[in-house]
Design a protein around this motif. Structure first.
Motif, mmCIF file in Angstrom:
data_model
loop_
_atom_site.group_PDB
_atom_site.id
_atom_site.type_symbol
_atom_site.label_atom_id
_atom_site.label_comp_id
_atom_site.label_asym_id
_atom_site.label_seq_id
_atom_site.Cartn_x
_atom_site.Cartn_y
_atom_site.Cartn_z
ATOM 1 N N LEU A 167 -31.908 86.186 54.910
ATOM 2 C CA LEU A 167 -31.479 87.212 55.864
ATOM 3 C C LEU A 167 -32.593 88.240 55.975
ATOM 4 O O LEU A 167 -33.094 88.720 54.962
ATOM 5 C CB LEU A 167 -30.211 87.904 55.364
ATOM 6 C CG LEU A 167 -28.933 87.062 55.337
ATOM 7 C CD1 LEU A 167 -27.873 87.751 54.476
ATOM 8 C CD2 LEU A 167 -28.402 86.833 56.744
ATOM 9 N N GLU A 202 -30.371 92.472 59.016
ATOM 10 C CA GLU A 202 -29.986 91.472 60.014
ATOM 11 C C GLU A 202 -28.474 91.267 60.069
ATOM 12 O O GLU A 202 -27.795 91.310 59.038
ATOM 13 C CB GLU A 202 -30.648 90.126 59.679
ATOM 14 C CG GLU A 202 -30.280 89.021 60.671
ATOM 15 C CD GLU A 202 -30.854 87.649 60.297
ATOM 16 O OE1 GLU A 202 -31.613 87.560 59.307
ATOM 17 O OE2 GLU A 202 -30.527 86.680 60.999
ATOM 18 N N MET A 234 -21.412 87.416 45.858
ATOM 19 C CA MET A 234 -21.898 88.572 46.615
ATOM 20 C C MET A 234 -20.814 89.119 47.523
ATOM 21 O O MET A 234 -20.616 90.327 47.607
ATOM 22 C CB MET A 234 -23.099 88.176 47.485
ATOM 23 C CG MET A 234 -24.334 87.809 46.719
ATOM 24 S SD MET A 234 -25.716 87.456 47.818
ATOM 25 C CE MET A 234 -26.199 89.102 48.344
ATOM 26 N N LEU A 290 -25.626 93.200 44.253
ATOM 27 C CA LEU A 290 -25.440 92.049 45.143
ATOM 28 C C LEU A 290 -24.199 92.236 46.001
ATOM 29 O O LEU A 290 -24.172 91.881 47.174
ATOM 30 C CB LEU A 290 -25.316 90.762 44.328
ATOM 31 C CG LEU A 290 -26.597 90.236 43.677
ATOM 32 C CD1 LEU A 290 -26.301 89.062 42.760
ATOM 33 C CD2 LEU A 290 -27.616 89.827 44.739
ATOM 34 N N GLN A 291 -23.161 92.829 45.395
ATOM 35 C CA GLN A 291 -21.908 92.988 46.136
ATOM 36 C C GLN A 291 -21.974 94.131 47.146
ATOM 37 O O GLN A 291 -21.078 94.274 47.973
ATOM 38 C CB GLN A 291 -20.751 93.149 45.145
ATOM 39 C CG GLN A 291 -20.402 91.786 44.545
ATOM 40 C CD GLN A 291 -19.700 91.850 43.217
ATOM 41 O OE1 GLN A 291 -19.155 92.883 42.850
ATOM 42 N NE2 GLN A 291 -19.723 90.750 42.484
ATOM 43 N N ALA A 313 -24.790 94.380 49.002
ATOM 44 C CA ALA A 313 -25.884 93.992 49.894
ATOM 45 C C ALA A 313 -25.415 93.340 51.200
ATOM 46 O O ALA A 313 -26.054 93.484 52.234
ATOM 47 C CB ALA A 313 -26.836 93.049 49.170
ATOM 48 N N VAL A 314 -24.299 92.623 51.116
ATOM 49 C CA VAL A 314 -23.891 91.804 52.268
ATOM 50 C C VAL A 314 -22.403 91.989 52.556
ATOM 51 O O VAL A 314 -21.601 92.123 51.640
ATOM 52 C CB VAL A 314 -24.184 90.311 51.972
ATOM 53 C CG1 VAL A 314 -23.562 89.401 53.001
ATOM 54 C CG2 VAL A 314 -25.689 90.067 51.911
ATOM 55 N N VAL A 315 -22.059 92.021 53.860
ATOM 56 C CA VAL A 315 -20.656 92.079 54.267
ATOM 57 C C VAL A 315 -20.376 90.870 55.150
ATOM 58 O O VAL A 315 -21.199 90.512 56.004
ATOM 59 C CB VAL A 315 -20.372 93.383 55.051
ATOM 60 C CG1 VAL A 315 -18.965 93.367 55.615
ATOM 61 C CG2 VAL A 315 -20.550 94.597 54.151
ATOM 62 N N ASN A 361 -26.491 91.850 56.628
ATOM 63 C CA ASN A 361 -27.344 92.269 55.505
ATOM 64 C C ASN A 361 -27.505 93.788 55.562
ATOM 65 O O ASN A 361 -28.117 94.325 56.478
ATOM 66 C CB ASN A 361 -28.713 91.569 55.601
ATOM 67 C CG ASN A 361 -29.651 91.994 54.482
ATOM 68 O OD1 ASN A 361 -29.218 92.604 53.499
ATOM 69 N ND2 ASN A 361 -30.931 91.680 54.617
ATOM 70 N N ALA A 383 -29.038 95.505 53.278
ATOM 71 C CA ALA A 383 -30.263 95.901 52.554
ATOM 72 C C ALA A 383 -31.440 96.014 53.523
ATOM 73 O O ALA A 383 -31.561 95.212 54.449
ATOM 74 C CB ALA A 383 -30.582 94.874 51.469
ATOM 75 N N VAL A 420 -32.862 89.238 52.109
ATOM 76 C CA VAL A 420 -31.923 88.760 51.072
ATOM 77 C C VAL A 420 -31.801 87.252 51.248
ATOM 78 O O VAL A 420 -31.369 86.807 52.314
ATOM 79 C CB VAL A 420 -30.547 89.426 51.205
ATOM 80 C CG1 VAL A 420 -29.539 88.762 50.259
ATOM 81 C CG2 VAL A 420 -30.620 90.914 50.895
#
Lengths: 108, 285
Positions: free
Chosen positions: A46, A50, A95, B251-252, B254-256, B276, B278, B282
């Motif tokens: 990613l 993004e 994650m 990490l949790q 960083a992304v949805v 993302n 961040a 990633v």
């Protein structure tokens, strides 16, 4: 991403791999850090900030269940899976995860 | 007994500092025996710990920072399983001549063992050999320790504290650079002299987070109230655990994920949105 019915029966799991690839000085794609001189266009990581939309199709019809659960999970693997033919996955950390349910039309 | 040993240790450190005015870091390494790891007359493998520059000793007065750092991957920069496996592979790829050139090793060790930037070629070769032999105990002190960021080769320790407190052990100097993302770019970006294994800084520079002034430190060195040194005043201090890709909590964040789904004839169409958050790739690294 996994689709299951109300009994927990799993219809299908579709995976997407997001990995960071680079190019070596000859322009060849490599995953080896010391050979990387620039990011490969085939890198599936990613990008910064993004928003990526993945369209996935499952061969499932409404009559296949009373209720469907769609579960999307994203996991971070610290290393590639072992190449020992066992099919085991490398250690990973969760994650993100999200779940959506849809009503089905299977008769009782 | 422990207190007496500690006092004796501090006196020794003070003495070394006192008798070494204007010495550079490489001079200090030499004086403390670290250079002697490879020098004639000194038993090979003398551990680096015990010199005035090891993180353990900084921990005597900065216990919280030390504990956090000790849990970080900076503390395992040359002893992590991954590095111990990858570095010899890199050396093998160079062939015999390339492998012997200390500069080839420094392409990795410049960041992974930054003190070696001040060391001679023999010492670099010996550290290289310790890594290849996985003699991790002999590598103590060469990792990315306190001095890698806070010591500039003079006897002054720099930090982002605007009014550092006087103390008998070292002089302190305020430097605003510690609050800037470019500080992390010393290693976390591509440079011709190093192996380009991470380019998060270049990513960040182009990001929305950069335009908004959110630095690397904002996420990876969280600010809180506390004391920087034992018996010091309450201040704003920063985590030295440097959480990143190996931290579940990071990490949790960083992304949805988002999901939409609908039946279309004989199939279920699912749309997954992966966002993302961040300001860098990633995964990265």
């Amino acid at each position: 991403m996994t689709v299951t019915d109300e009994t927990g029966w799993e219809f299908e799991t579709i995976k997407r791999v997001y990995a960071n690839f680079g190019l070596d000085k000859n322009g060849e794609t490599t995953g080896v850090a010391w050979k990387i001189v620039k990011q490969s266009p085939s890198s599936t990581a990613l990008r910064a900030e993004e928003i990526r939309v993945e369209k996935l199709n499952f061969l499932v019809e409404p009559r296949d269940g009373k209720q469907f659960t769609i579960r999307a999970k994203m996991r971070y693997h610290y290393a590639p899976a072992p190449q020992d033919g066992s099919g085991r996955e490398a250690d990973a950390t969760k994650m993100a995860e999200t779940v959506l349910t849809l009503p089905g039309k299977r008769p009782s | 007994m422990r207190r007496i040993s500690l006092i004796a240790l501090f006196l020794l450190i003070g003495l070394l500092w006192k008798i070494a005015p204007g010495k550079t870091l490489s001079d200090m390494l030499l004086m403390t025996g670290a250079e002697g790891v490879v020098g004639g007359g000194v038993e090979p493998g003398v551990p680096f710990r015990g010199s005035p520059l090891s993180a353990t000793q900084c921990g005597s007065c900065h216990p919280q920072h030390f504990e956090e750092w000790n849990s970080s991957f900076h503390a395992r920069s040359i002893t992590s399983e991954n590095f111990l496996k990858t570095f010899p592979q890199y050396l093998d790829s160079l062939g015999m001549q390339g492998r012997e050139d200390p500069q080839s090793s420094m392409a990795c060790l410049g960041c992974h063992a930054p003190l070696l930037k001040h060391a001679g070629p023999e010492m670099i070769r010996q550290v290289r050999d310790f890594i290849v032999a996985k003699e991790t105990k002999k590598l103590d002190g060469f990792e990315i320790g306190c001095v890698a960021c806070h010591f500039d080769g003079t006897r002054v320790f720099s930090d982002p504290i605007a009014r550092p407190q006087d103390n008998p052990f070292h002089a302190s100097k305020f430097s605003p650079s510690y609050k800037e993302a470019s500080f992390c770019a010393n290693c976390h970006t591509w440079a011709s002299s190093t192996i380009p294994c991470s380019d998060v800084y270049s990513d960040w520079k182009k990001s929305r987070a950069a335009k908004q002034g959110t630095t690397c430190q904002a996420c990876h060195m969280a600010e809180r109230g506390g004391i920087a040194a034992t018996e010091g005043p309450q201040r704003k201090i920063h985590s030295h655990a440097f959480p990143g890709g190996r931290s579940a909590a990071m990490l949790q964040q960083a992304v949805v994920l988002g999901l939409k789904a609908a039946f279309r004839r004989d199939r279920l169409e699912v749309s997954v949105t992966v966002r993302n958050l961040a300001p860098h790739r990633v995964p990265d690294g």
